[in-house]
Design an enzyme around this catalytic site. Structure first.
Site, PDB file in Angstrom:
ATOM      1  CD  GLU A   8      31.394  36.361  40.231  1.00  0.00           C
ATOM      2  OE1 GLU A   8      32.081  36.849  39.317  1.00  0.00           O
ATOM      3  OE2 GLU A   8      31.861  35.599  41.098  1.00  0.00           O
ATOM      4  CE1 TYR A  44      40.489  41.748  37.892  1.00  0.00           C
ATOM      5  CE2 TYR A  44      41.358  43.169  39.617  1.00  0.00           C
ATOM      6  CZ  TYR A  44      40.412  42.901  38.638  1.00  0.00           C
ATOM      7  OH  TYR A  44      39.413  43.798  38.391  1.00  0.00           O
ATOM      8  CG  PHE A  74      40.092  34.305  39.890  1.00  0.00           C
ATOM      9  CD1 PHE A  74      39.684  33.026  40.270  1.00  0.00           C
ATOM     10  CD2 PHE A  74      39.528  35.390  40.537  1.00  0.00           C
ATOM     11  CE1 PHE A  74      38.735  32.843  41.260  1.00  0.00           C
ATOM     12  CE2 PHE A  74      38.576  35.210  41.534  1.00  0.00           C
ATOM     13  CZ  PHE A  74      38.188  33.952  41.910  1.00  0.00           C
ATOM     14  CD  GLU A  97      35.498  34.322  34.226  1.00  0.00           C
ATOM     15  OE1 GLU A  97      34.332  34.433  34.673  1.00  0.00           O
ATOM     16  OE2 GLU A  97      36.516  34.368  34.934  1.00  0.00           O
ATOM     17  CE1 TYR A 105      41.618  34.100  31.772  1.00  0.00           C
ATOM     18  CE2 TYR A 105      43.026  32.944  33.340  1.00  0.00           C
ATOM     19  CZ  TYR A 105      42.099  33.943  33.061  1.00  0.00           C
ATOM     20  OH  TYR A 105      41.644  34.759  34.067  1.00  0.00           O
TER      21      TYR A 105
END
Lengths: 594, 594
Positions: free
Chosen positions: A403, A282, A285, A394, A292
């Site tokens: 994914e 996390y 990313f 996302e 973002y």
């Protein structure tokens, strides 16, 4: 038989000396089977040493050429035969002989997917500049720069043929070249071993080597006239010029430098649905500001479309972040609300209970308690108390849907209003055929089928992209069609430009492009990639049997996205120029868990 | 997607019923990737059941055809794509639809190297004979006979379209066809399962099957009018005709019958030099009368050349049998001496001490003590007390030199007089490319590289020989040349007749021919094979990656015979139409011990 005995003896000697590599003479003509048999026998016996096969960088662009002609028109074919006969042995590499004229750019490009270790430039290939010094043509300069970029060692060979202007000899006398000679000697020992068929004799003391990216400082010090010396190396001016080309290169952007260690390194794709991501993942990313910002821009537009300026204070938009993780999209949504002056109610849905802990802290820390409701649940099964205006997610992998974004959002759209907006509103995967001998050998080293039937996340570098990428699968959200199946089948045909010549396809590079909202997109497809975004490397689908595509024949590829009760997987194959087996049948080797 | 679901359901049902095979409809057009993907998924899940893909037996011989045309010109290509996509799965077989016109003989021949399980003949393909009964064209008859020879089941399909002459209906009424119907039903259950896409509907009750070689008696009984019955099967007259074709076939020669169990069964070649043969092996080979007759004829000629008639009583010829085994060549030599009236002194040299025991008994039993001296020694190291006039040996393998006859005789020729004779005086190996899907699958089933790099002794049957064989290595004895090396390298080019169409090369069949003395030869090369000799089956060199050769392109093959201090081995590869890897490098998988 005498030649064979001699070659084996010399290589054994080189190996005894623990040399890193041994330079082998170029195969003669187009029939190299017997030489290859001999080299293959050596390769199976040698320990760590590499064998570098000299290949002249040569391709005549005569399309009207008789195809059955025995004369060599494309030295890549020679290399290809040789390495196929040697079963793609990972210790067999290439030393390219760069000649004074160069083939087309496309044709040159192929070599950057191959294991080129050295480029040998003969002094004859140098031009002479106005001051009498050696220099190279623009196209040669560009090529050398590319070699540097790919850590290809430059070797200068031949006799000094550029008469130096008066005075430079004095300058040379001031240089302390014994240091330099030592270094050259060391390099020769390190990198370029003995040679066969009298190559050593011919090139004695004429060997100059620069290994890209490692010796910049050293080069600089040698170029410094303050280093006094007695002898000036006869090829010094050529070396200086090559050093100059190296120094002139732009420094790598910070991100590229950061990603250096990932180049051509195969990683298994994440399975964030089946596995819970770790905090470190996390963390990484969330640093991708560009991503973002794109989301924030998309949310701004959606908010403005949803609520006219005049009603901004009256209407509260219900926005759900599905797959909220540790909160970056919640933040982006709140910033969009602030930017547009819209009122927002946010549900942050996250199935990873560990991330939810951090999410709670964040909301408390930022004082978002009145706006943000945290839901610790899998979006596919959550029983929402109300419906959303905007669904922000996302869930994209390098190949878009890999994914399982489609399956997750199919579940989540139950609680999206009929006229609600999904961000992203669609995404498309892309593939393109590539030469990637390094990746192929890494996959092959596992000696099983499973690794050949797996897709890998990888920062592609030592590859040749053989044709423009083409779209594969598209998913649109919300999915209002009656056919809700996420199974897909696509047949693609790639035409490799004929001036490229024959090329080896080791597999396919995969990318995605996502339409977040209207004209705001996000993606890694090379021609439209979002700049400075680092959350996704490419994906790589290998071929069990790499295939050679000859000019004029096209490459026909089939990709399937298959869905079972507990998993989703891809199958792929080629049917032209010749049929392959279908890889990963039933997802036997690689799948994504639902 | 509906079709896929239905197909999977039907196959699952067939599998539930434990059917032996399930007939699948022919792929449509030339692009069959999606169908193949689906079948491949099924194949990986199904247990023992076979899937028989219907393929129309079709090839247009239009050479001027546009090569890029999308229309189907050769249904073999369709099959080939399909099976390659399905990774040569061993449970995927073929049911050929035989049409009223047939492709060329060469083109048909390809199918006998493939896994054809059934030939479906539509009633439309039958002609009508003078008496109104169905019959087949000469070419069809020949083809059906070949199918019988290859255990291909014949299926008659379609509606009865041959009106029977008056009176035959009465005859039919006399037959007890309930038995027959039961048998047909049983066959349908045994062999031809359910079908897809309405095939079952279309063919209901029209299914008639004969399995070659198993049901001759049964057929005979059904043909017997003594079997009374009520219903005559509407396709009975077609079946009768096919039964007639089967009964008309010549019975298999005894030797062929004996070898039935060896057909297409891979065996490791003997290593009589490294290993000592067992008594049973000697026993078998000694029964090969033809072989010893050829040797005796050669020895006769040599004795006559060596000693003129006039001196027959004065001169004693020294003959050495090297590798005497249990004595058959000693016997043949003595018989030759008797036949020609020459005086003989024989040394019988044998390195297997166990065989020497039998040899002593034989000599004693036959009273040869005065003529035959037994030497228990390896011929390569024996210190002979005198030199020989004639050296007789039989050290040949299926590939001639593959049991190291050259190395042994090089050792033995030390004690051959300068003008002495070696029997054999030379031998040559031969290879030819073959389609052999059964052998390929047997090799592949081991799932390793070693088995693909091994040569096998095998009675070739289910194969297609794609081009005439060509000589590979020749050895001559005694070897008086200055270069005594037994290393060899041969490059061969095979041109497959273009009317054959594209073909799959799974590997190479190998043979030998030995010149014993002057015009007396011995061998297994198909066009010159010694009749009724059974000591040698062919040898088979597999290709790791079978290669498709298209019309107009030739097959370039390289064979090496390599010699090390302790072993001899072959390496082989192809370089055209595209390079393969070199197989068995350094003899890593297969070698013959010195």
């Amino acid at each position: 038989m005498d030649s064979e005995t001699t070659l084996k003896q010399e290589v054994a000697w080189a190996s005894h000396l623990s040399l890193q590599a041994c330079l082998l003479p170029a195969p003669k003509g187009t029939s190299c089977a017997n030489y290859a048999r001999c080299v293959n026998q050596i390769l199976l016996g040698v320990n760590n040493m590499q064998l570098w096969l000299r290949i002249p960088l040569l391709k005549t662009d005569d399309d009207s050429m008789d195809i059955n002609s025995n004369s060599l028109v494309d030295s890549w074919e020679l290399w290809n035969s040789f390495r196929m006969l040697c079963e793609h042995h990972s210790q067999l590499s290439i030393a390219l002989d760069v000649l004074s004229s160069l083939p087309s750019a496309n044709s040159l490009g192929r070599w950057f997917g191959e294991s080129v270790r050295a480029a040998i430039i003969d002094t004859d290939s140098f031009l002479t500049n106005a001051r009498g010094y050696p220099c190279l043509s623009k196209r040669h300069q560009k090529l050398i720069t590319e070699f540097f970029n790919h850590s290809v060692q430059i070797v200068i060979s031949g006799k000094p043929v550029h008469g130096l202007p008066k005075g430079s000899a004095d300058l040379a006398a001031n240089n302390n070249d014994s240091n330099f000679d030592d270094w050259v000697l060391q390099k020769v020992k390190d990198c370029v071993g003995i040679s066969c068929e009298g190559f050593e004799e011919e090139n004695k003391a004429l060997f100059t080597a620069i290994e890209a990216s490692h010796y910049k400082d050293k080069l600089a010090s040698f170029s410094n006239p303050a280093n006094k010396g007695v002898h000036r190396h006869p090829l010094r001016s050529y070396l200086d010029y090559v050093g100059y080309l190296y120094q002139r290169m732009d420094p790598l952007p910070e991100q590229e430098r950061f990603e250096l260690g990932y180049r051509d390194f195969l990683q298994s794709p994440l399975q964030p649905l089946m596995d819970n991501l770790e905090a470190q993942t996390y963390e990484t990313f969330e640093k991708d500001a560009v991503k973002y910002i794109q989301y924030q821009r998309a949310i701004c537009k959606a908010l403005q479309d949803r609520v006219p300026d005049g009603k901004a204070l009256m209407i509260t938009t219900v926005l759900m972040v599905v797959g909220a993780g540790r909160g970056p999209l919640v933040r982006a949504s709140l910033q969009a609300a602030e930017e547009t002056g819209r009122k927002l109610k946010i549900y942050a849905v996250e199935k990873n209970p560990n991330a939810v802990v951090t999410l709670h802290s964040l909301v408390k820390l930022e004082g978002w308690e009145n706006i943000v409701t945290i839901v610790s649940s899998d979006m596919r099964y959550w029983d929402a108390p109300e419906k959303a205006d905007i669904l922000v997610s996302e869930l994209l992998g390098s190949f878009g849907d890999n994914e399982l974004s489609p399956e997750c959002l199919d579940g989540a759209q139950r609680f999206l209003k009929d006229d609600g907006i999904s961000i992203p509103s669609s995404y498309t995967s892309f593939i393109q055929p590539i030469t990637a001998s390094k990746l192929y050998n890494d996959v092959k080293s596992h000696k099983d089928v499973v690794h050949f039937e797996t897709a890998y996340v990888v920062k592609l570098h030592n590859v040749a992209r053989l044709a423009p990428s083409q779209p594969v699968f598209t998913f649109t959200h919300p999915n209002r069609s009656t056919n809700k199946s996420n199974q897909r089948y696509m047949k693609l045909q790639f035409d490799i430009p004929s001036e490229t010549g024959s090329s080896m396809v080791h597999g396919f590079a995969g990318y995605f492009d996502a339409k977040l909202y209207k004209d705001i997109h996000l993606g890694i497809e090379p021609t439209t990639a979002t700049p400075n975004m680092f959350s996704w490397f490419s994906i790589f689908f290998p071929l069990r049997t790499p295939v050679v595509v000859h000019p004029g024949s096209s490459l026909e590829v089939h990709f399937w996205r298959c869905c079972g009760p507990a998993k989703v997987w891809y199958e792929w194959c080629i049917t032209s120029p010749s049929p392959s087996s279908i890889q990963n049948s039933n997802g036997r080797s690689y799948w994504v868990g639902l």
